[in-house]
Design an enzyme around this catalytic site. Structure first.
Site, short mmCIF file in Angstrom:
data_model
loop_
_atom_site.label_atom_id
_atom_site.label_comp_id
_atom_site.label_asym_id
_atom_site.label_seq_id
_atom_site.Cartn_x
_atom_site.Cartn_y
_atom_site.Cartn_z
N LYS A 1 0.49 8.05 0.42
CA LYS A 1 1.57 8.67 1.21
C LYS A 1 2.51 9.50 0.32
O LYS A 1 2.95 10.57 0.71
CB LYS A 1 2.36 7.60 1.94
CG LYS A 1 1.52 6.68 2.81
CD LYS A 1 0.81 7.43 3.89
CE LYS A 1 0.12 6.47 4.86
NZ LYS A 1 -0.58 7.21 5.92
N SER B 1 0.95 5.94 12.34
CA SER B 1 0.34 4.77 11.72
C SER B 1 0.03 3.71 12.77
O SER B 1 0.85 3.45 13.66
CB SER B 1 1.29 4.18 10.68
OG SER B 1 1.65 5.19 9.77
N GLY C 1 0.77 -1.25 0.00
CA GLY C 1 0.00 0.00 0.00
C GLY C 1 0.79 1.29 0.00
O GLY C 1 0.88 1.99 -1.00
N GLY C 2 1.39 1.61 1.14
CA GLY C 2 2.05 2.90 1.28
C GLY C 2 3.23 3.09 0.34
O GLY C 2 3.64 4.21 0.06
N CYS D 1 -2.18 3.83 15.17
CA CYS D 1 -2.42 4.38 16.50
C CYS D 1 -3.84 4.88 16.69
O CYS D 1 -4.11 5.71 17.56
CB CYS D 1 -1.42 5.49 16.80
SG CYS D 1 0.27 4.86 16.97
N GLY D 2 -4.76 4.41 15.85
CA GLY D 2 -6.17 4.66 16.15
C GLY D 2 -6.91 5.67 15.30
O GLY D 2 -8.03 6.05 15.65
N ARG E 1 -4.44 -5.52 5.95
CA ARG E 1 -5.25 -4.33 5.66
C ARG E 1 -6.51 -4.66 4.90
O ARG E 1 -6.57 -5.65 4.16
CB ARG E 1 -4.41 -3.36 4.80
CG ARG E 1 -3.17 -2.81 5.48
CD ARG E 1 -3.46 -1.55 6.25
NE ARG E 1 -2.39 -1.15 7.13
CZ ARG E 1 -2.32 0.05 7.71
NH1 ARG E 1 -3.25 0.96 7.48
NH2 ARG E 1 -1.35 0.35 8.54
N GLY F 1 -15.13 3.46 21.45
CA GLY F 1 -16.32 4.32 21.59
C GLY F 1 -16.20 5.31 22.74
O GLY F 1 -16.68 6.45 22.66
N ASP F 2 -15.53 4.89 23.81
CA ASP F 2 -15.42 5.77 24.97
C ASP F 2 -14.53 6.98 24.69
O ASP F 2 -14.53 7.93 25.48
CB ASP F 2 -14.91 4.98 26.17
CG ASP F 2 -15.99 4.06 26.73
OD1 ASP F 2 -17.14 4.53 26.87
OD2 ASP F 2 -15.70 2.88 26.99
P1 GDP Z 1 -4.59 3.92 12.24
O1 GDP Z 1 -3.57 3.09 11.54
O2 GDP Z 1 -3.99 5.12 12.90
O3 GDP Z 1 -5.74 4.23 11.38
O4 GDP Z 1 -5.09 3.04 13.47
P2 GDP Z 1 -6.36 2.05 13.59
O5 GDP Z 1 -7.60 2.81 13.92
O6 GDP Z 1 -6.41 1.14 12.43
O7 GDP Z 1 -5.93 1.23 14.87
C1 GDP Z 1 -4.70 0.54 14.94
C2 GDP Z 1 -4.75 -0.48 16.05
O8 GDP Z 1 -4.98 0.17 17.30
C3 GDP Z 1 -5.88 -1.48 15.86
O9 GDP Z 1 -5.45 -2.77 16.22
C4 GDP Z 1 -6.95 -0.98 16.81
O10 GDP Z 1 -7.78 -2.01 17.29
C5 GDP Z 1 -6.14 -0.33 17.93
N1 GDP Z 1 -6.88 0.82 18.54
C6 GDP Z 1 -7.52 1.81 17.89
N2 GDP Z 1 -8.12 2.67 18.76
C7 GDP Z 1 -7.82 2.22 19.99
C8 GDP Z 1 -8.14 2.67 21.33
O11 GDP Z 1 -8.83 3.67 21.54
N3 GDP Z 1 -7.65 1.92 22.36
C9 GDP Z 1 -6.88 0.81 22.16
N4 GDP Z 1 -6.44 0.16 23.23
N5 GDP Z 1 -6.57 0.35 20.92
C10 GDP Z 1 -7.03 1.03 19.86
P1 PGA Z 2 -2.44 4.09 8.83
O1 PGA Z 2 -2.07 4.21 7.27
O2 PGA Z 2 -2.04 5.42 9.33
O3 PGA Z 2 -3.87 3.78 8.77
O4 PGA Z 2 -1.63 3.01 9.50
C1 PGA Z 2 -1.09 3.53 6.63
C2 PGA Z 2 0.28 4.00 7.03
O5 PGA Z 2 0.42 5.08 7.65
O6 PGA Z 2 1.22 3.28 6.68
MN MN Z 3 -1.36 6.53 7.66
MN MN Z 4 -5.90 3.83 9.32
#
Ligand code: GDP
Ligand code: PGA
Ligand code: MN
Ligand code: MN
Length: 583
Positions: A207, A249, A199-200, A251-252, A365, A490-491
């Site tokens: 990206k 990446s 992907g990236g 991190c939620g 993904r 959700g919280d």
């Molecule tokens: P993104 O890559 O920044 O979009 O992150 P994602 O939303 O896909 O989340 C990455 C990982 O962190 C996944 O395994 C989620 O289940 C977990 N995660 C996302 N939000 C939370 C949260 O509020 N608390 C915890 N403990 N884990 C979370």
């Molecule tokens: P992510 O996107 O932030 O959802 O993990 C892909 C990445 O940053 O590599």
């Molecule tokens: Mn990203």
């Molecule tokens: Mn994401």
């Protein structure tokens, strides 16, 4: 199909001469084209069908095991001057970089089809949208770009009208990690990527274009291209506030962007605008507005279930490309924490054996169209985007960073963003769980020197008196037993509510050396399942730890030398001064 734009036709010709494909296909983005490509990929084994009765229109792609994440050590920003790329990027002189990568592209598409993908980042009629053309030899990239961008005929028409576009050249090459490079030439509006299908590294609109090249252009033109989700939060009175959040990446971001309010919050509604990238512009009134340049989600699969992220879970039941997940005995996709079914085959396509590690790759993904999201905002297609009330930085920190705090003002907010650190994740190759500096969650994505980037951020304070407030959150604080202190998902709405309350000046806050923290009674805990004392721990500032942190931040900032903006040094001195005085 071809084009009447000579610059584009000539470029495609010259690429074909170098890469020597068997044939050239101009993508129009139609359903018929997608169907034909899908059939070809099923026949060649690039995709396999998942159980169509339960997962209609869902397909599985298994990458080469060495090609499952972004490769930051092979990613280069090739500005004419090394210092313009900055210590935050790997750099190569443009002539050397072209020579090195062109040698790898020579004949790379022999026996393959060269696909030309015209695309538009942003709503097709938006003044903020930008255009690009990706050339690739990967039909998987075509299928993903079709979901992630506005691709095909309408994009080509706008490219022909405007005449300018970002050139992205991609080939999977032979997937040899020794011959893998992702190179950016920002002042040539050019990207060259070879040796990866991930992907990236391979979906160049994302990206490479929407962050690295766009951030460079944004600085020249006075806007910002950021690694941020965009979300609308509607209260029971029907008022919606928009917030953009930059988290590293995995991190939620995707989860927060489509959060489902807890049962204790009837009448609240979350609207998704974007889950990964935001382009921010000041409008004529000094209001910062955000658009999402993408049209789909390339989301982390593990951890997605009906409880953590029902919106994502529901939308990936159909019309989804899964990359590197496991499958069950009846050929449904499976991943860790799906909470349904059992893995039979792992992401290598081999019989699942628990001792071999996770069944789905931790960075597996889903690719799915944003329009399938039940919480997709009606303003996601608005050409002018949405007005932002707040900007939120965040990271994954076991300790130190409180659940939420607010910067004193924009300048302090820039320091808070520049000081972001986070534990590394599986989204990039390398060690996982190591704390590293990731300013504004842009460490892998800023297409120029961070010192200049911070100066650019600071300059917004000279241009508007109505900038969003700036916050920092951390959903990942752990207790002494390694359990998350905050339930998250959700919280997290409870924290977004405090953020909006602050923006609307509805609540006071506790002033601390690092910024404003919530008074515990201002976080709505009705129906919250949380351990006794956890909220106090989450809202505490350990001065000793923070002194160490600010020393580390200071050393990091100073590594940018003379280019570091003086204002950032002053902000840093203010925080360290306040911490020195506190117990
Ligand atoms: P993104 O890559 O920044 O979009 O992150 P994602 O939303 O896909 O989340 C990455 C990982 O962190 C996944 O395994 C989620 O289940 C977990 N995660 C996302 N939000 C939370 C949260 O509020 N608390 C915890 N403990 N884990 C979370
Ligand atoms: P992510 O996107 O932030 O959802 O993990 C892909 C990445 O940053 O590599
Ligand atoms: Mn990203
Ligand atoms: Mn994401």
């Amino acid at each position: 199909m071809t084009t009447r734009l000579a610059a584009l036709a000539d470029w495609v010709d010259s690429v074909a001469t170098l890469t020597k494909p068997d044939q050239i296909h101009w993508c129009d983005g139609s359903d018929a084209e997608n169907q034909r490509l899908t059939e070809e990929m099923l026949a060649s084994g690039v995709l396999s069908e998942l159980d169509q009765a339960t997962y209609p229109n869902c397909y599985l792609h298994l990458s080469d095991p060495s090609d499952v994440a972004r490769v930051e050590h092979l990613t280069f920003v090739c500005t004419p001057e090394r210092d313009d790329a900055g210590p935050n990027n790997h750099w190569m002189a443009p002539a050397d970089a072209h020579a090195k990568i062109d040698a790898l592209f020579d004949g790379a598409m022999r026996g393959r089809t060269l696909y030309v993908i015209p695309y538009c980042m942003g709503p097709i009629d938006s003044p903020y949208a930008r255009l690009g053309v990706e050339i690739t030899d990967s039909p998987y990239v075509v299928a993903n770009m079709r979901i992630m961008t506005r691709m095909g005929q309408p994009a080509l028409e706008r490219i022909e009208r405007e005449g300018s576009f970002v050139k992205g050249l991609h080939s999977t090459g032979d997937l040899d990690p020794e011959k893998r490079f992702i190179m950016h030439f920002p002042d040539e509006l050019t990207i060259k990527s070879i040796g990866s299908g991930y992907g990236g590294n391979a979906l160049l609109g994302k990206k490479c274009h929407a962050l690295r090249i766009a951030s460079y252009q944004a600085r020249e033109e006075g806007w910002l291209a950021e690694h941020m989700l965009i979300v609308g939060i509607e209260n029971p009175q029907g008022e919606t506030s928009y917030v953009a959040c930059a988290f590293p990446s995995a991190c939620g971001k995707t989860n927060l962007a489509m959060l489902i309010p807890p049962e204790s919050h009837p009448g609240w509604k979350i609207w998704t605008l974007g889950d990964d990238i935001a382009w921010l512009h000041l409008d004529d009134n000094g209001q910062l507005r955000a658009i999402n340049p993408e049209s789909g989600y390339f989301g982390v699969v593990p951890g997605t279930n009906a409880k953590t992220n029902k919106n994502a879970y529901d939308m990936i039941q159909s019309d989804t490309i899964f990359t590197n997940v496991a499958t069950t005995a009846d050929n449904q996709p499976w991943w860790e924490d799906k909470k349904e079914g059992e893995p039979a085959t792992d992401w290598h396509g081999k019989p699942y054996v628990a001792a071999n590690g996770p069944a789905a790759h931790p960075n597996s993904r889903f690719t799915v169209s944003a329009t399938k999201n039940p919480s997709y905002s009606s303003l996601a297609e608005a050409p002018d985007g949405v007005p932002l009330s707040a900007i939120v930085f965040g990271g994954r920190r076991k300790e130190l960073a409180p659940l939420v705090y607010e910067a004193r003002d924009w300048r302090h907010g820039v320091l808070v963003g520049a000081g972001v650190a986070s534990e590394t994740t599986a989204a990039a190759t390398g060690a996982v769980g190591v704390v590293r500096r990731d300013p504004m969650a842009m460490k892998p994505f800023c297409g120029y020197n961070f010192a200049d980037y911070w100066a650019h951020w600071l300059s917004f304070a000279d241009r508007s008196t109505k900038l969003p407030r700036v916050f920092h959150v951390n959903w990942f604080r752990q207790d002494e037993n390694g359990k998350f202190l905050w339930p998250g998902f959700g919280d997290n709405l409870r924290v977004l509510r405090w953020i909006i309350d602050r923006c609307e000046q509805r609540v006071e806050a506790n002033e601390t050396p690092i910024g404003y923290l919530p008074k515990p009674e201002d976080i709505d805990t009705s129906g919250l399942n949380i351990r006794e004392g956890a909220l106090d721990a989450l809202l505490s500032v350990n001065a000793e730890q923070w002194r160490e942190e600010m020393t580390a931040v200071g050393e990091y900032l100073n590594s940018y030398g003379d280019r570091l903006p003086a204002a950032l040094k002053e902000e840093h001195a203010k925080v360290t001064g306040a911490l020195a005085k506190s117990a």
